[in-house]
Design an enzyme around this catalytic site. Sequence first.
Site, PDB file in Angstrom:
ATOM      1  N   HIS A  73       0.842  -1.197   0.000  1.00 37.59           N
ATOM      2  CA  HIS A  73       0.000   0.000   0.000  1.00 37.59           C
ATOM      3  C   HIS A  73       0.876   1.246   0.000  1.00 37.59           C
ATOM      4  O   HIS A  73       1.664   1.449   0.907  1.00 37.59           O
ATOM      5  CB  HIS A  73      -0.920   0.015   1.228  1.00 37.59           C
ATOM      6  N   TYR A 385       3.635   6.783   9.708  1.00 32.22           N
ATOM      7  CA  TYR A 385       2.803   5.635   9.341  1.00 32.22           C
ATOM      8  C   TYR A 385       3.648   4.493   8.780  1.00 32.22           C
ATOM      9  O   TYR A 385       3.441   3.329   9.129  1.00 32.22           O
ATOM     10  CB  TYR A 385       1.713   6.054   8.334  1.00 32.22           C
TER      11      TYR A 385
HETATM   12  C1  PHB Z   1      -6.517  -3.907  10.472  1.00 32.15           C
HETATM   13  O1  PHB Z   1      -6.470  -4.196   9.271  1.00 32.15           O
HETATM   14  O2  PHB Z   1      -6.932  -4.710  11.315  1.00 32.15           O
HETATM   15  C2  PHB Z   1      -6.074  -2.544  10.888  1.00 32.15           C
HETATM   16  C3  PHB Z   1      -5.521  -1.696   9.954  1.00 32.15           C
HETATM   17  C4  PHB Z   1      -5.108  -0.434  10.324  1.00 32.15           C
HETATM   18  C5  PHB Z   1      -5.251  -0.027  11.626  1.00 32.15           C
HETATM   19  C6  PHB Z   1      -5.772  -0.884  12.573  1.00 32.15           C
HETATM   20  C7  PHB Z   1      -6.191  -2.148  12.209  1.00 32.15           C
HETATM   21  O3  PHB Z   1      -4.871   1.228  11.977  1.00 32.15           O
END
Ligand code: PHB
Length: 390
Positions: A73, A385
Amino acid sequence: MMRTQVAIVGGGPSGLLLSQLLDRQGIDTIVLERKTKDYVLGRIRAGILEVGFVELMREAGVGARMDAESYIHDGTIISYGDEQFGINFKDHTGTSVVVYGQTEVTRDLYDARESAGGKIEFNTENVVIHDAKTDAPFITYSVGGDPRHIDCDFVAGCDGFHGISRKTIPDHVRREYEKVYPFGWLGILSETPPVDDELIYANSEHGFALCSMRNANLSRYYIQCSLSDSVEDWTDDAFWAELKRRIPKSAVEKLVTGPSIEKSIAPLRSFVTEPMRWGRLFLCGDAAHIVPPTGAKGLNTAASDIHYLYRGLLQYYQDKDTSGIDAYSDRALARIWKAERFSWWMTNLLHRYPDQTEFDLKMQRADLEFLRSNKEAQSVMAQNYVGLPY
Ligand code: PHB
Ligand code: APR
């Protein structure tokens, strides 16, 4: 009586990854896990991996399935009110994140430990860490009532938030920092195609929502819920209806719904314990710190701990150099606090708080509008991130 070099308490991702990395360098480990493998693999957690974690998995020789089946991603979507914007990680940082469920990570680690003949004891009871402040620590525990004893050089406390390792550090040494948030996340897994190619983090007047995924036909969705809610309060229909109230209109139109195959509620907490080392005991992962799931840093913070501890132990065994293990707690914590700050910021940015004032809402909106319109703010978000450097 058994002997190992590094005794590892907890067979979650932290403990298994450390065991796998050390084993490949000829350093002997035993993993003690309170539950069964099926139980550990039944837990559904986040699915976003930072590049640092991906590299550590490859270094541990467990990257093959992840590399073949994961999704890259390059960005994410944030929505609020009728606004929606993307943040491109790749443009700002040159890197991306990898979508691959923690359950799969854990499964790959178990497979690798099993094929290498790694020692894992399941169903361990009454694990006690002794003499961590001496040069000869040992662990006692029992399996099915049968008492056992392991002598070791070091103990890695990888036993999660509810484990015993952290509490082995005396109260007068240990300092804990905690923030509990006044809401939870209700999550479902459904065998439906994801609503978008990217994750959507939504701040709406009805509360936070997140559209995430595991693969082309497996989606993960979350909505902020009240702490007094229980899973039984939420039928699938009620969940989908509430999700639709919170995500952008364009997403509502594309959303494919279906029966949930898993549904659970998680509370949100920020927590750090200091120090992360006491004598020959090292805390790693959830045993030492918790982040709220906004930003998916749980597994990734565990990974940086393992990176520092693994390198420190390698220096110790290969060069008789203690500088890496001596620096472990400070190094790990320096990175942890930044991930704590990011998760806390992202949680504040996107949720509705029960006691939020009109002023607080204006501040939240200003924060979102600044992020939408400012490249440097997006760059800061993107750097955090994808993961700060180790
Ligand atoms: C998930 O895919 O479970 C997920 C993704 C991003 C987040 C938290 C959980 O910030
Ligand atoms: N003795 C042995 N094992 C224990 C004990 C104990 N006293 N207490 C807990 N455990 C086990 C748990 O059953 C669990 O399997 O330790 C393991 C800890 O695993 P996690 O909680 O997954 O923690 P960690 O490996 O640090 O992983 C961190 O994974 O769990 C997620 O949210 C977490 O994403 C974060 C990441």
